[in-house]
Design an enzyme around this catalytic site. Structure first.
Site, PDB file in Angstrom:
ATOM      1  N   TYR A 235       0.649  -1.215  -0.005  1.00  0.00           N
ATOM      2  CA  TYR A 235      -0.098  -0.073  -0.008  1.00  0.00           C
ATOM      3  C   TYR A 235       0.762   1.320   0.278  1.00  0.00           C
ATOM      4  CZ  TYR A 235      -4.196  -2.846   0.955  1.00  0.00           C
ATOM      5  OH  TYR A 235      -5.199  -3.445   0.668  1.00  0.00           O
TER       6      TYR A 235
ATOM      7  N   PHE B  42       2.525   2.021  -3.279  1.00  0.00           N
ATOM      8  CA  PHE B  42       1.573   2.541  -4.311  1.00  0.00           C
ATOM      9  C   PHE B  42       0.794   3.947  -4.201  1.00  0.00           C
ATOM     10  CE2 PHE B  42       1.253  -2.119  -5.585  1.00  0.00           C
ATOM     11  CZ  PHE B  42       1.837  -1.968  -6.982  1.00  0.00           C
TER      12      PHE B  42
ATOM     13  N   TYR C  25      -2.804   9.713  -8.592  1.00  0.00           N
ATOM     14  CA  TYR C  25      -4.178  10.620  -7.638  1.00  0.00           C
ATOM     15  C   TYR C  25      -4.630  11.670  -8.186  1.00  0.00           C
ATOM     16  CZ  TYR C  25      -3.405   6.069  -5.164  1.00  0.00           C
ATOM     17  OH  TYR C  25      -3.348   4.556  -4.874  1.00  0.00           O
TER      18      TYR C  25
ATOM     19  N   GLU D 118     -13.853  -1.918   1.587  1.00  0.00           N
ATOM     20  CA  GLU D 118     -12.772  -2.537   1.380  1.00  0.00           C
ATOM     21  C   GLU D 118     -12.499  -3.781   2.270  1.00  0.00           C
ATOM     22  OE1 GLU D 118      -9.703  -1.954   0.180  1.00  0.00           O
ATOM     23  OE2 GLU D 118      -9.285  -4.093   0.776  1.00  0.00           O
TER      24      GLU D 118
ATOM     25  N   ASP E 171     -16.326  -7.641   1.367  1.00  0.00           N
ATOM     26  CA  ASP E 171     -16.039  -7.749  -0.071  1.00  0.00           C
ATOM     27  C   ASP E 171     -17.187  -7.148  -1.041  1.00  0.00           C
ATOM     28  OD1 ASP E 171     -15.867  -8.778  -2.724  1.00  0.00           O
ATOM     29  OD2 ASP E 171     -14.661 -10.407  -1.894  1.00  0.00           O
ATOM     30  N   MET E 172     -16.906  -6.396  -1.845  1.00  0.00           N
ATOM     31  CA  MET E 172     -18.047  -5.474  -2.729  1.00  0.00           C
ATOM     32  C   MET E 172     -18.890  -6.655  -3.399  1.00  0.00           C
ATOM     33  SD  MET E 172     -15.583  -3.964  -5.609  1.00  0.00           S
ATOM     34  CE  MET E 172     -14.196  -4.338  -4.419  1.00  0.00           C
TER      35      MET E 172
ATOM     36  N   GLU F 299      -9.868   1.530  -8.237  1.00  0.00           N
ATOM     37  CA  GLU F 299      -8.291   1.430  -8.867  1.00  0.00           C
ATOM     38  C   GLU F 299      -7.886   0.218  -8.869  1.00  0.00           C
ATOM     39  OE1 GLU F 299      -4.904   3.139  -6.707  1.00  0.00           O
ATOM     40  OE2 GLU F 299      -5.851   3.273  -4.920  1.00  0.00           O
TER      41      GLU F 299
ATOM     42  N   GLU G 264      -6.340  -8.114 -12.861  1.00  0.00           N
ATOM     43  CA  GLU G 264      -6.426  -8.164 -11.789  1.00  0.00           C
ATOM     44  C   GLU G 264      -7.838  -8.198 -11.187  1.00  0.00           C
ATOM     45  OE1 GLU G 264      -4.164  -5.549  -9.318  1.00  0.00           O
ATOM     46  OE2 GLU G 264      -2.134  -6.094 -10.330  1.00  0.00           O
TER      47      GLU G 264
END
Lengths: 653, 653
Positions: free
Chosen positions: B340, B343, B350, B408, B436-437, B453, B462
């Site tokens: 994290y 990135f 961003y 998230e 988890d969405m 993202e 991914e």
């Protein structure tokens, strides 16, 4: 009911049918009509997954009956499943593509469930078949024992050349072989992917046809309109078609008849109840004449029955066809009695030796000296004595006097040799030397000739040169060797069966080994060429048994492209003057069975087009402990060098 | 003494010399002349094994001194061995061929004994190099760490076209690349076989030169007569040569100067003691101006010093160059804090997101409604909050009201997210959803937008499509996604380093895996082409995330033939309207470091000629548990289908 039996091997004939809900009835009518199996569509051809409502039977696909309508053995012995011919996995239409993929997978799954022996896949359309191949490749990974027969038309098709496809350099019509080749390479030469050839009325050239006999053709589908009509109105085939069918029979390729009857055979043989392309009712439980395609079947049966029976030797060798064997290591290992037994039976071989010794005796000893001059001859590697016998018979035949030294390194064979000498009363003529000729050192320069049979399928591959080098010390300066020289030969071949057998080991070593094999399902793509020659005796001071040869093969232009899976190797030996011995196909000594050919595989088969020659390099390499070959291709593209440093395959000194 | 140091990485320069009995003196004179290493013949060039009498020293080959004349570190750091240039292993003359083989093996054995880092092999002669390759291949099998640099002229040579060789379809001059390619394929891409390019006065086209940067070039030998003369009489290089040298520096290719001085530089710099091509006496222990090639070396050093320093980001990424990494599995695995951290530092990324959200806010909410209208936005995969921050900054910048749901699945990241919200005082605007969405099911149809993202180097790799499908349920009917779409791109590359790294595992799985990699020593052979596009939201009823794309690449005709080791993959995403983000080289977002490219290898590299297009197929396949790619080539020849059924590489759902 098979077409007939020849040499214990049956040939069957199937029939392609339309879709029929009642497959039990369909099978009965055709089996009773004397066909051995049927090739029906497994699913209603009007079915499309994207149009299917879930109402009818909650998503049950419209297969031709449940698995229970036939017994398991009926399904597996008498039905080859035909996959829906409308599928087109390389269509631009995405819906059709998805429908095709779903249907193909459903049908294969169903056929697997039924334990069918094979399914017939429709021919790829157009020049691009990557998505079709991807889907079939996925299926192949998890498939049971079932074969997938890809239907391939046996002709060059002009269909796609019109579409402005610039994919093909030639710009000419698409060769169906290219399509097949692309498909099978994409599927990594999977051993369950094979071919059903569609035979139509016109045939390509003989060379073009020949390619297919090195490919995994399992079935040939003969269309009724490929038949001609004889004087009595019956179907028959052109000479070229007949010849082709005989080749199919020879290669255990199953015949399927397809299409409706197009011949009006005489009324007593035409079933009256043939209506609307279906023939059903009149079939009894026995073979009757009533099947509408009966006259075609009879003709096929007639062709099969008419074939010449296999010669005895061929019949004996049937089980060796395309069976890979590792070459002998006669220097390192001692042969077994059984092996001697087999090879000693080769009458032709020893009569050639006898002829050679006779001629040499006549040349060396004039008639007037016959009683006074004794020729001293050494049999190098006498084994259990066949060359001793052949030499003595030559002496007897010519009335010349001979003294024979029989040198043999295998102590077990020497035992037999001693009893032979005793039995035959040769004690005064034959001296047995139990020794390796490379070590023995007693008779320097006393020998006139040496006679040997140290040749392998590839001539020098059992180290005849190294052995005879050892024996040369004993030879008088004007001495001779029988054989006086030998040459190896090579030719490129399509041999998918051999390639797959090598590949199945999944090991580099196997790909870099030369095998002895009775070649059968092999397409010879170009005449063989000489590779290495050894002459004996060899008095040069710079003598070396290393060799290097570059060969260039041209594929005849009417062949089309072809796959080279490796090289078939042979030898020819000059025993003495015009007496030769060998297995090179164009000059092979007839009826000799001591040698099969040798096969050098390629790790990656190379596709060769007629316009670009195949350039091949072969080396014979020697170290102090071993001899080996290395080989590679440099044109049309380079391969790896095979068997570097003899890492995989070598013959020990 | 290195040419200079840039970014911790030195470049060295060597000099090719004549044979010299006293190699210690030879080394001293050249090292003192400021060269870093010498490239001398290891053996007296007049030596021929077949002519050697055994009198002189009982068969000791005439090497340049014993191993004791230099220290081990001098041998290995300062000497590259030059193999006798007279050798010709493909000569028709068998004596020359045998002499060549013996000499080559003796010299390499000697160089190995000295632990030299490399030996320079003379260029193959003519179009046929199979026997040379066979001999080198044998040597490579048992070699220590030494590299073999095959000398290859950097130009198309017309020499052999004259000899009536019909091997080449083009009929034109022989391209030295073809010769190299054949040689390395014969040697199975051995990692110790590399290239020394001979740079002469004329250069081939830029595309032709470009190929070499995907090949294992270790050294470039610049001939003094490739230099021009500047106004002051000093050597200099043409613009194209200069550019080429800078590329050599960039690719860590060592420079070697070859040939005698051809420039009359002013008298104070010309050594007076340069006699008969040898320069010996005047060298002191320090660098002096006296070496006859000093002005050439100075110019090379000048070019190196003059180079722009590497940008900070490139410097940071130096150690990642051509280093293969397995792609992330962000759905199956939870990222670590360090990942994290890395990135989140990507400011450019961003700020692009912030721009996109700002634009979208301005479009959706007119100025007059800014105070009354609240936009509900969901960050899908919020991680530790960078997109939450970017969105809120966009709201602040535009004066619009925003409510953010931060979804998230990684419970560890959620911890950080909570403290961030607290720290920033976002409690009233940001709601954190730890789920988890794809499973969460609370806010159906309440969300205006979602921001994510989830893109990998290849866009969808991914599983962004599958994640956003899950999130789409929450979206109002006119809702939007940022990014609104993304497309993957592919291009064929020469990448021998990557290929050899993949091959070194000796495992099919590695050949069927896509790697994330900072591409450097790679030749891009054709512009990239779009592959798969995904748009969000996707309301079609026949929606599928499976994809199939056929690509056709043309290699520019002035490139010549080239080896395709695999495909470089990129993506470009449209965040909102004209705001995009991506790594496709021609349109890449500058100074973004979150993504390297992706590399899809080929199990067997395919040689492509300019006249035959490269046809490639890529599939994105989906099952209930995983997503994977399959790929293959169908032109100029077919490859196997890679990664069938995702057997080697897949991304778990």
């Amino acid at each position: 009911m098979p077409l007939g039996q020849k040499t214990g091997d049956s040939r069957y004939c199937g029939v392609e049918t339309q879709f029929e809900d009642d497959i039990a009835k369909l099978l009965a009518s055709n089996i009773n009509g004397c066909f051995d199996f049927i090739l029906p569509p497994l699913m209603d051809p009007t079915y499309r997954p994207s149009l299917a409502s879930n109402e009818n039977g909650a998503g049950v696909p419209p297969f031709s009956g449940s698995d229970l309508v036939l017994s398991p053995s009926q399904w597996s012995s008498h039905v080859v499943g035909k996959i829906s011919s409308w599928i087109d996995l390389d269509s631009e239409d995405q819906v059709l593509r998805m429908d095709s993929e779903i249907t193909l997978k459903q049908e294969i799954a169903w056929a697997s469930h039924l334990s069918l022996q094979a399914c017939l896949l429709p021919p790829p359309r157009g020049t691009s078949c990557a998505n079709y191949a991807r889907c079939v490749n996925q299926i192949l990974q998890g498939l049971n024992k079932m074969q997938l027969w890809l239907r391939v038309p046996l002709e060059k098709s002009d269909n796609d050349a019109m579409e402005g496809d610039t994919n093909h350099l030639s710009g000419g019509p698409v060769d169906s072989w290219d399509c097949w080749n692309s498909f099978r390479v994409l599927c990594e030469h999977h051993s369950q992917l094979s071919i059903a050839l569609d035979v139509l009325s016109s045939l390509p050239s003989g060379n073009s046809l020949g390619r297919w006999f090195g490919e995994p053709v399992k079935s040939a589908i003969i269309h009724t309109n490929a038949f001609l009509t004889n004087a009595k109105g019956y179907p028959c085939l052109s000479k070229r078609h007949q010849k082709l069918l005989v080749e199919f029979f020879n290669h255990s390729i199953q015949i399927v008849i397809s299409g409706g009857p197009v011949h009006n055979t005489s009324t007593e043989n035409v079933p009256t109840n043939y209506i609307d392309g279906k023939f059903l009712k009149a079939c009894s439980i026995f073979c009757i004449d009533g099947h509408p395609l009966r006259s075609y079947l009879d003709y096929i049966g007639h062709l099969y029955q008419r074939m010449d029976p296999l010669p005895e030797q061929e019949r004996f060798e049937l089980s060796y066809r395309d069976f890979l064997q590792s070459p002998l290591q006669p220097l390192m290992d001692n042969l077994e009695a059984q092996t001697y037994e087999t090879f000693e039976k080769d009458v032709v071989k020893y009569s050639q030796y006898q002829r050679a010794v006779s001629k040499a005796l006549m040349d060396r000893v004039p008639d007037e000296d016959a009683c006074t001059t004794t020729t001293v001859l050494m049999v190098v590697g006498a084994g259990r004595g066949p060359l001793v016998r052949a030499s003595l018979q030559a002496a007897e035949e010519t009335g010349r006097k001979l003294k024979v030294y029989a040198v043999e390194k295998n102590p077990n064979a020497v035992v037999t040799l001693h009893s032979l000498v005793k039995l035959e009363g040769w004690e005064n003529t034959v001296t047995i030397v139990s020794s390796d000729m490379r070590c023995w050192d007693a008779l320097r320069k006393l020998i006139y000739w040496y006679v040997s049979e140290l040749l392998g399928s590839f001539g020098d591959n059992e180290l005849s040169p190294e052995c005879l080098d050892g024996a040369q010390r004993f030879l008088k300066d004007n001495g001779i060797s029988i054989p006086s020289s030998y040459t190896s030969f090579l030719q490129p071949v399509t041999a998918s069966k051999l390639y797959n057998d090598v590949k199945s080991h999944n090991d580099l070593v196997q790909f870099e080994t030369a095998y002895v094999v009775k070649l059968h399902s092999v397409a010879k793509l170009s005449p063989s060429q000489p590779v290495f020659t050894f002459s004996h005796p060899e008095h040069s001071t710079k003598k070396s048994n290393q060799r290097y040869k570059k060969l260039r093969f041209e594929i005849p232009s009417d062949t089309g492209s072809a796959m080279v899976h490796g090289f078939a190797g042979y030898f020819d030996a000059t025993l003495y003057k015009d007496v030769h011995l060998g297995i090179e196909p164009s000059i092979a000594t007839p009826n000799m069975f001591s040698w099969f050919a040798i096969f050098f595989p390629l790790r990656t088969p190379i596709c060769v087009r007629p316009d670009s020659p195949l350039e091949v390099h072969f080396w014979r390499c020697c170290s102090s402990t071993k001899v080996w070959y290395e080989w590679c291709v440099t044109s049309p593209s380079s391969s790896a060098i095979h068997n570097c440093n003899g890492r995989s395959y070598w013959v020990g000194l």
